[in-house]
Design an enzyme around this catalytic site. Structure first.
Site, PDB file in Angstrom:
ATOM      1  N   SER A   1    -141.606 -70.835   8.085  1.00  0.00           N
ATOM      2  CA  SER A   1    -142.484 -71.989   8.270  1.00  0.00           C
ATOM      3  C   SER A   1    -143.731 -71.673   9.096  1.00  0.00           C
ATOM      4  CB  SER A   1    -141.718 -73.149   8.907  1.00  0.00           C
ATOM      5  OG  SER A   1    -141.578 -72.958  10.296  1.00  0.00           O
TER       6      SER A   1
ATOM      7  N   LYS B   1    -143.270 -74.224  16.033  1.00  0.00           N
ATOM      8  CA  LYS B   1    -144.348 -74.889  15.287  1.00  0.00           C
ATOM      9  C   LYS B   1    -145.632 -74.867  16.095  1.00  0.00           C
ATOM     10  CE  LYS B   1    -141.324 -76.385  12.253  1.00  0.00           C
ATOM     11  NZ  LYS B   1    -141.191 -75.714  10.985  1.00  0.00           N
TER      12      LYS B   1
END
Ligand SMILES: *[C@@H]1O[C@H](CO)[C@@H](O)[C@H](O)[C@H]1NC(C)=O
Length: 138
Positions: free
Chosen positions: A35, A78
């Site tokens: 991700s 993230k």
């Protein structure tokens, strides 16, 4: 006997120092998942610190490690896209005490676009740098 006692004390002190350093200052973490590609790839080892989170000193574009809002036993890595008060795509503002996180790999990241803004309290650490070790060949 006295020396042994001293050695035990020293060991305990060093252990608590390491414990304090890891808890408050920094740590190294191995990442997995796609991700955050191409910035961080599976197997990459990153250096992280906790001070910025404790001091509420997180900025947009910082890469952070957070507890997953979907499973508190999991951690996610993230990028901070928005902080409290920032305007979101849908014309709403991020609530006080919340952040908006997204992965760099927009086509393959489960993030705030799915679970919405998440509490600042879930953030654990800020990524300082990728440690340049080639884990693929080790
Ligand atoms: C995003 O993730 C997919 C699935 O793992 C991968 O095939 C693709 O190369 C990734 N994109 C980037 C920019 O790394």
């Amino acid at each position: 006997m006295k020396n042994l006692f001293k050695a035990v004390i020293t060991t305990v002190q060093i252990t608590s120092l390491i414990h304090i350093l890891v808890k408050y200052v920094g740590n190294i973490v191995q990442c997995s998942g796609s991700s955050m590609q191409p910035t961080i790839n599976t197997g990459d080892i990153v250096l992280v610190e906790h001070i910025s989170i404790l001091l509420n000193n997180i900025e947009k574009n910082d890469i952070v490690i957070s507890k997953s809002p979907q499973n508190p036993n999991n951690y996610v890595c993230k990028r901070v896209i928005g902080l409290e008060g920032d305007l979101l795509y849908n014309n709403n503002h991020i609530s006080k005490g919340y952040v908006w996180l997204e992965g760099d790999n927009k086509t393959n990241s489960l993030d705030s676009r799915v679970y919405g803004q998440l509490p600042y309290g879930l953030l654990c650490s800020r990524v300082i740098m990728k440690i340049p070790v080639n884990t693929r060949y080790s």
